[in-house]
Design an enzyme around this catalytic site. Sequence first.
Site, PDB file in Angstrom:
ATOM      1  N   LYS A 210       0.807  -1.049   0.093  1.00  0.00           N
ATOM      2  CA  LYS A 210       0.022   0.093   0.125  1.00  0.00           C
ATOM      3  C   LYS A 210       0.914   1.240   0.019  1.00  0.00           C
ATOM      4  CE  LYS A 210      -3.805   2.335   2.201  1.00  0.00           C
ATOM      5  NZ  LYS A 210      -4.909   1.978   3.569  1.00  0.00           N
ATOM      6  N   ARG A 220     -11.006   9.597   1.598  1.00  0.00           N
ATOM      7  CA  ARG A 220     -11.001  10.359   2.706  1.00  0.00           C
ATOM      8  C   ARG A 220     -12.130  11.195   2.877  1.00  0.00           C
ATOM      9  NH1 ARG A 220      -4.417  10.928   2.557  1.00  0.00           N
ATOM     10  NH2 ARG A 220      -4.009   8.709   2.647  1.00  0.00           N
ATOM     11  N   LYS A 233       1.188  10.090   5.368  1.00  0.00           N
ATOM     12  CA  LYS A 233       1.118   8.724   5.762  1.00  0.00           C
ATOM     13  C   LYS A 233       2.526   8.398   5.411  1.00  0.00           C
ATOM     14  CE  LYS A 233      -3.796   8.109   6.438  1.00  0.00           C
ATOM     15  NZ  LYS A 233      -4.896   6.853   6.499  1.00  0.00           N
ATOM     16  N   GLU A 249       7.736  -6.843   1.334  1.00  0.00           N
ATOM     17  CA  GLU A 249       6.467  -6.543   2.189  1.00  0.00           C
ATOM     18  C   GLU A 249       5.321  -7.940   1.969  1.00  0.00           C
ATOM     19  OE1 GLU A 249       5.457  -4.564   4.323  1.00  0.00           O
ATOM     20  OE2 GLU A 249       6.048  -2.757   4.243  1.00  0.00           O
ATOM     21  N   LYS A 264      -1.988  -1.669  -3.745  1.00  0.00           N
ATOM     22  CA  LYS A 264      -2.869  -0.232  -3.817  1.00  0.00           C
ATOM     23  C   LYS A 264      -2.156   0.841  -3.743  1.00  0.00           C
ATOM     24  CE  LYS A 264      -6.363   1.732  -0.821  1.00  0.00           C
ATOM     25  NZ  LYS A 264      -6.672   2.007   0.584  1.00  0.00           N
ATOM     26  N   SER A 290     -10.243   5.445  -5.045  1.00  0.00           N
ATOM     27  CA  SER A 290     -11.129   6.357  -5.244  1.00  0.00           C
ATOM     28  C   SER A 290     -10.759   7.368  -6.209  1.00  0.00           C
ATOM     29  CB  SER A 290     -11.579   7.001  -3.884  1.00  0.00           C
ATOM     30  OG  SER A 290     -10.121   7.592  -3.190  1.00  0.00           O
ATOM     31  N   TYR A 329     -15.273   0.466  -6.935  1.00  0.00           N
ATOM     32  CA  TYR A 329     -16.509   1.191  -6.774  1.00  0.00           C
ATOM     33  C   TYR A 329     -17.353   0.979  -8.136  1.00  0.00           C
ATOM     34  CZ  TYR A 329     -13.670   3.104  -3.149  1.00  0.00           C
ATOM     35  OH  TYR A 329     -12.876   3.179  -2.017  1.00  0.00           O
TER      36      TYR A 329
HETATM   37  N1  LIG Z   1      -8.437   1.169   3.145  1.00  0.00           N
HETATM   38  C1  LIG Z   1      -9.175   1.589   2.100  1.00  0.00           C
HETATM   39  C2  LIG Z   1      -8.810   2.768   1.484  1.00  0.00           C
HETATM   40  O1  LIG Z   1      -7.754   3.384   1.959  1.00  0.00           O
HETATM   41  C3  LIG Z   1      -9.252   3.020   0.179  1.00  0.00           C
HETATM   42  C4  LIG Z   1      -8.871   4.135  -0.578  1.00  0.00           C
HETATM   43  C5  LIG Z   1      -9.619   4.787  -1.722  1.00  0.00           C
HETATM   44  O2  LIG Z   1     -10.343   3.978  -2.133  1.00  0.00           O
HETATM   45  O3  LIG Z   1      -8.966   5.655  -2.409  1.00  0.00           O
HETATM   46 MG   LIG Z   2       4.207  -4.846   6.017  1.00  0.00          MG
END
Ligand SMILES: NCC(=O)CCC(=O)O
Ligand SMILES: [Mg+2]
Length: 340
Positions: A210, A220, A233, A249, A264, A290, A329
């Site tokens: 991630k 968010r 982050k 990872e 992601k 998103s 989505y």
């Molecule tokens: N843990 C789930 C997400 O951070 C989703 C982020 C996104 O759809 O932008």
């Molecule tokens: Mg890790």
Amino acid sequence: MDKPTPSVTERIDTATGGLRMRRLRQADWSRRLVRETKLSTADLIWPIFVREGRGAPQAVASMPGVFRLSIEDCVAAAKRARDLQIPVIALFPYTDPSLRDANGSEALNPDNLVCRATRAIKAAVPEVGIMCDVALDPYTSHGHDGVMAGDTILNDASVEILCRQALVQAEAGCDVIGPSDMMDGRVACIRQALDAAGHRNTLIMAYSAKYASAFYGPFRDAVGSGGMLKGDKRTYQMDYGNTDEALREAAQDLAEGADMIMVKPGLPYLDILSRLAAEFGVPTFAYQTSGEYSMIMAAVQNGWLDGDKAIVETLSAYKRAGADGILSYFAPTVAAMLRG
Ligand SMILES: NCC(=O)CCC(=O)O
Ligand SMILES: [Mg+2]
């Protein structure tokens, strides 16, 4: 006497040995026959935003076509997922700001929004899998995924809380725990906590690679942590310059007991997805974030892209790169399209 100049056809046949790649593309039937990657409804996980109260769905301004749903409407969405044969829905809560605190305590409330939604859906639609995120960002007043001391996100103290969050969700009936926090060692600790409590069949899909990304912005907004986030982050999510680190990872999460791994964001990280899928040969997923969703929707709303075509092409690209499935989505839209 000069030899006559060969015709273009003769020159092409000499160069290609007569192999004409376009033969296979000449008709819909032949293209379908030899297609290497096929997108199917069984590849889809549908992320859904849950909100408190009854009432109509609330539009998420930065995600056209996406809404925050009451628990009642989440149950209806789960029935829609079942009817469309989408295997899993993923639940994300919009937490009222008054319930947020520095330690994300609401995450551990067995009657929090996500747990109540999970119980309601499991009771009404047991055949659809439910995935819940493990991370504190929907619950913290600072918007981070763990707890803090000053400006530092504490790893081990966060993992202790995340284990309890996973347990609360498993007890509510969650089928797939998705640790999205990127703390070190959390998969092992969550696996042990689940097993010790008798939840041996609860799956773990680790957000393994991630990245600290700009593509999470609209999400968010949807969960109400956008305005809350202090700083960024980058001390726990990955640096977008790195590839080898993603392999480390993922290897670590698998060694710790992850059943499935995830990359992601998705589209800007297809290289990472491709390497992880090839390297480990385990169920590997991509999250179409998103930001990716909203980019496509913005272009569609401006008349710049054909939405249906762009959506299927994009989701097919994840499959081609090696994904076993995609959190998207667009899941219900695509499932309806695939059904014809
Ligand atoms: N843990 C789930 C997400 O951070 C989703 C982020 C996104 O759809 O932008
Ligand atoms: Mg890790």
